[in-house]
Design a protein around this motif. Structure first.
Motif: not given
Length: 269
Positions: A129-137, A143-144
């Motif tokens: 699956l595509p993977k990301y990092q979201l610094p505002f969380l 998270y998913r």
């Protein structure tokens, strides 16, 4: 609460046990048992917990379920559902991490949602699956992300991406909280969640779009719940939809009443 009625029912069902024998087993006085059964007094929490453990039921069942209406099999099934919902029976969440050992946020696209109910615990499935990092969380949480299909949760539009925070103990979900619910047969849905485990062993799922009917899903069919944390969309929400809030609230109350009436009729049959 059904405490007094349940205590008397459990005592008499258990080989017509006397108040004296039960009091000795619990380490309290016979007069205390009598006052609890008559509703003249309520036991302290530690005593209530001792009563629940003695009769092999949950504290919630002792207080909130009319046990005389349930058979032994129904009671045990309800107990297992409650344990499952509270994560007393271990549920393992599979995650992936980046090179710095930070948890990834996997994205479940709409086309992969059907397969997610089978592969959600499979590391091989998740790694593709595509993977990301979201610094505002907020940090320290899991998270998913899920791509939303359909218009059941307007003003969120189709193809919006909802980011959910993992919920281990489902009893912590607030009534009406918007969550991504992953169920064995219903797949991945975004709904407002109402906990009906005590009454019926289910979750009631509602859409924000009043054109969609609410429905119930058995708690033991649910495999994951992710509470709404954020969303990403290419389009602005439609303000005209939110202007119907009062009408939606009225319909929501009516739906609750109709749902309870339907369940009562089913029980009677």
């Amino acid at each position: 609460m059904f405490l007094s009625k349940n205590l008397k029912h459990l005592r008499e069902r258990n080989g017509k046990q006397t108040q004296e024998n039960l009091a000795n087993a619990l380490g309290i006085t016979r007069s205390a048992i009598s006052s609890y059964e008559d509703g003249r007094a309520e036991p302290k929490l530690v005593v209530m917990n001792r009563i629940a453990q003695y009769f092999n039921i949950t504290l919630d069942q002792l207080l909130n379920v009319e046990l005389a209406t349930l058979g032994d099999v129904d009671l045990q099934q309800q107990k297992e559902v409650k344990k499952y919902a509270s994560a007393e029976n271990l549920r393992i969440l599979t995650i992936t991490t980046d090179r710095e050992n930070n948890e990834n946020i996997e994205l479940v696209p709409e086309k992969a949602a059907a397969g997610y109910t089978k592969g959600y615990a499979d590391a091989e499935y998740l790694k593709d699956l595509p993977k990301y990092q979201l610094p505002f969380l907020p940090e320290g949480r899991t998270y998913r992300a899920f791509e939303i299909a359909g218009e059941s949760m307007l003003p969120l539009l189709p193809e919006s991406i909802v980011i959910g925070e993992y919920v281990a103990n489902w009893n912590e979900v607030q009534e009406g909280q918007t969550c991504v619910v992953v169920a064995k047969n219903d797949g991945v849905v975004l709904k407002k969640v109402y906990n009906k485990i005590t009454e019926r062993g289910t979750f009631l799922l509602k859409s924000s779009n009043i054109a969609y009917q609410p429905y119930e899903v058995s708690a033991d069919e649910v495999v994951e719940i992710w509470k709404f944390a954020a969303y990403i969309s290419r389009d602005m929400p439609d303000d005209s939809v939110t202007s119907l809030q009062e009408l939606k609230s009225a319909f929501s109350r009516l739906e609750d009443e109709l749902q309870d009436i339907k369940m009562e009729r089913r029980v009677r049959k």
